[in-house]
Design an enzyme around this catalytic site. Structure first.
Site, mmCIF file in Angstrom:
data_model
loop_
_atom_site.group_PDB
_atom_site.id
_atom_site.type_symbol
_atom_site.label_atom_id
_atom_site.label_comp_id
_atom_site.label_asym_id
_atom_site.label_seq_id
_atom_site.Cartn_x
_atom_site.Cartn_y
_atom_site.Cartn_z
ATOM 1 N N GLY A 88 21.105 26.752 8.166
ATOM 2 C CA GLY A 88 20.645 27.849 7.295
ATOM 3 C C GLY A 88 20.317 27.331 5.907
ATOM 4 O O GLY A 88 20.573 27.998 4.905
ATOM 5 N N ALA A 89 19.726 26.116 5.856
ATOM 6 C CA ALA A 89 19.540 25.431 4.566
ATOM 7 C C ALA A 89 18.152 25.636 3.966
ATOM 8 O O ALA A 89 17.795 24.983 2.999
ATOM 9 C CB ALA A 89 19.828 23.941 4.729
ATOM 10 N N TYR A 119 30.289 42.033 10.921
ATOM 11 C CA TYR A 119 30.272 40.930 9.947
ATOM 12 C C TYR A 119 31.705 40.485 9.618
ATOM 13 O O TYR A 119 32.011 39.292 9.642
ATOM 14 C CB TYR A 119 29.526 41.379 8.680
ATOM 15 N N ALA A 162 34.416 40.903 11.360
ATOM 16 C CA ALA A 162 35.039 40.274 12.542
ATOM 17 C C ALA A 162 34.528 38.845 12.715
ATOM 18 O O ALA A 162 35.294 37.920 12.999
ATOM 19 C CB ALA A 162 34.739 41.105 13.792
HETATM 20 P P1 NAD Z 1 20.396 33.938 3.203
HETATM 21 O O1 NAD Z 1 19.983 35.047 4.090
HETATM 22 O O2 NAD Z 1 19.628 33.669 1.963
HETATM 23 O O3 NAD Z 1 20.470 32.569 4.025
HETATM 24 C C1 NAD Z 1 20.890 32.512 5.351
HETATM 25 C C2 NAD Z 1 20.067 31.450 6.060
HETATM 26 O O4 NAD Z 1 20.507 31.397 7.423
HETATM 27 C C3 NAD Z 1 18.570 31.793 6.064
HETATM 28 O O5 NAD Z 1 17.800 30.694 5.667
HETATM 29 C C4 NAD Z 1 18.310 32.180 7.520
HETATM 30 O O6 NAD Z 1 16.989 31.882 7.963
HETATM 31 C C5 NAD Z 1 19.361 31.341 8.243
HETATM 32 N N1 NAD Z 1 19.648 31.855 9.577
HETATM 33 C C6 NAD Z 1 19.786 33.143 9.983
HETATM 34 N N2 NAD Z 1 20.008 33.207 11.291
HETATM 35 C C7 NAD Z 1 20.032 31.932 11.742
HETATM 36 C C8 NAD Z 1 20.224 31.339 13.021
HETATM 37 N N3 NAD Z 1 20.402 32.089 14.120
HETATM 38 N N4 NAD Z 1 20.205 29.981 13.116
HETATM 39 C C9 NAD Z 1 19.992 29.222 12.015
HETATM 40 N N5 NAD Z 1 19.786 29.719 10.785
HETATM 41 C C10 NAD Z 1 19.802 31.064 10.653
HETATM 42 O O7 NAD Z 1 21.921 34.233 2.878
HETATM 43 P P2 NAD Z 1 23.026 33.463 2.006
HETATM 44 O O8 NAD Z 1 23.595 34.463 1.098
HETATM 45 O O9 NAD Z 1 22.513 32.187 1.473
HETATM 46 O O10 NAD Z 1 24.098 33.188 3.158
HETATM 47 C C11 NAD Z 1 24.569 31.903 3.529
HETATM 48 C C12 NAD Z 1 25.954 32.051 4.144
HETATM 49 O O11 NAD Z 1 26.863 32.542 3.162
HETATM 50 C C13 NAD Z 1 26.024 33.025 5.313
HETATM 51 O O12 NAD Z 1 26.882 32.534 6.314
HETATM 52 C C14 NAD Z 1 26.628 34.263 4.676
HETATM 53 O O13 NAD Z 1 27.272 35.084 5.605
HETATM 54 C C15 NAD Z 1 27.568 33.644 3.688
HETATM 55 N N6 NAD Z 1 27.971 34.546 2.605
HETATM 56 C C16 NAD Z 1 27.040 35.027 1.747
HETATM 57 C C17 NAD Z 1 27.471 35.895 0.726
HETATM 58 C C18 NAD Z 1 26.521 36.477 -0.280
HETATM 59 O O14 NAD Z 1 26.951 37.329 -1.069
HETATM 60 N N7 NAD Z 1 25.259 36.073 -0.318
HETATM 61 C C19 NAD Z 1 28.825 36.241 0.615
HETATM 62 C C20 NAD Z 1 29.728 35.718 1.527
HETATM 63 C C21 NAD Z 1 29.291 34.857 2.520
#
Ligand code: NAD
Length: 242
Positions: A13-14, A151, A153
């Site tokens: 997810g980078a 989410y 869970a």
């Molecule tokens: P984001 O949506 O900007 O990035 C998530 C990335 O994951 C995207 O590039 C997307 O294309 C990719 N992705 C989605 N489904 C995928 C799959 N099946 N296989 C591979 N890649 C996939 O969100 P973010 O905020 O950067 O989130 C990154 C991580 O941090 C996630 O695990 C999220 O749950 C966690 N998180 C985010 C927050 C927040 O407030 N943004 C808070 C707590 C945890």
């Protein structure tokens, strides 16, 4: 700065958000980084190359075992090893429990939890003493929040997946830890944070009085990836402004 010179990292997810920031900071600290996502990760790859580190993109849906095996296979082919694996890919779909579709539950668990399992399982085959896995969970993996049952869970599952792997692989010198972000400004939270009333309500509960940026997650991630944390495993770091 931490010394990650000569290390090989994979970040899922980078292509954007937290994963992109972590990938770039791992490279800034010396690692070569494989960028994976279901959308193009070329922007991240180019930013890493600009830091004079090696990088390439592998299109990977983390919930698909064959695609995960391809990611690991391509990394081994190019770099011959994996030192750091960051399980960051995730999705966040909200809604009342009463109306939650079974497909939404399955999709959330598949990406956020099964994805971390499949990637860890495949990477661990090549990991040795000194290697580190970092799972991006959430504060929603520690406390429950309304309208987010799947989410929460999935992220609670990630927390204990981490602790179980840490217990199993600790004797081999492989460390596994989780990071639990609070509200971070990314595409994922854009909808939530454009509502000024909701954002203000959130800020009243955050002692540091601001939402987080992806860069706020990178320090703990790079620390957990490095030998500076060599006696830390099965641990969780909450990064939520207090
Ligand atoms: P984001 O949506 O900007 O990035 C998530 C990335 O994951 C995207 O590039 C997307 O294309 C990719 N992705 C989605 N489904 C995928 C799959 N099946 N296989 C591979 N890649 C996939 O969100 P973010 O905020 O950067 O989130 C990154 C991580 O941090 C996630 O695990 C999220 O749950 C966690 N998180 C985010 C927050 C927040 O407030 N943004 C808070 C707590 C945890």
């Amino acid at each position: 700065m931490f010394n990650l010179k000569g290390k090989v990292a994979i970040v899922t997810g980078a292509a954007r958000g937290i994963g992109q920031s972590i990938a770039i900071e791992l490279a800034r600290n010396g690692a070569n980084v494989v960028v994976s996502d279901i959308i193009s990760g070329n922007v991240t790859v180019n930013k890493i190359k600009a830091l004079k580190k090696k990088s390439f993109f592998v299109n990977t849906d983390v919930s698909d075992k064959k695609q995960v095996e391809n990611l690991i296979g391509q990394t081994i082919k190019k770099f011959k090893k994996i030192d750091i694996f960051v399980n960051n890919a995730g999705i966040f779909i909200t809604g009342s429990t009463k109306k939650l579709k079974e497909e939404t539950w399955n999709k959330t668990i598949d990406v956020n939890l099964k994805g971390q399992f499949l990637c860890s399982q495949a990477a661990l085959k090549y990991m040795k003493k000194g290697c580190s896995i970092i799972n991006i969970s959430s504060v929603a993996g520690i406390s429950g929040y309304p309208q987010a049952v799947a989410y929460c869970a999935s992220k609670g599952g990630s927390r204990l997946l981490t602790k179980s792997l840490a217990a199993e692989y600790g004797p081999l010198g492989i460390r596994v830890n989780s990071i639990h972000p609070g509200i971070i400004e990314t595409e994922m939270t854009k909808g939530l944070l454009t509502d000024k009333k909701i954002k203000q309500g959130m800020l009243t509960r955050i002692p540091l009085k601001r939402t987080g940026e992806p860069i706020d997650i990178t320090g703990p991630a790079v620390f957990l990836a490095s030998d500076a944390s060599s006696y830390i495993t099965g641990e969780e770091i909450i990064v939520d402004g207090g």
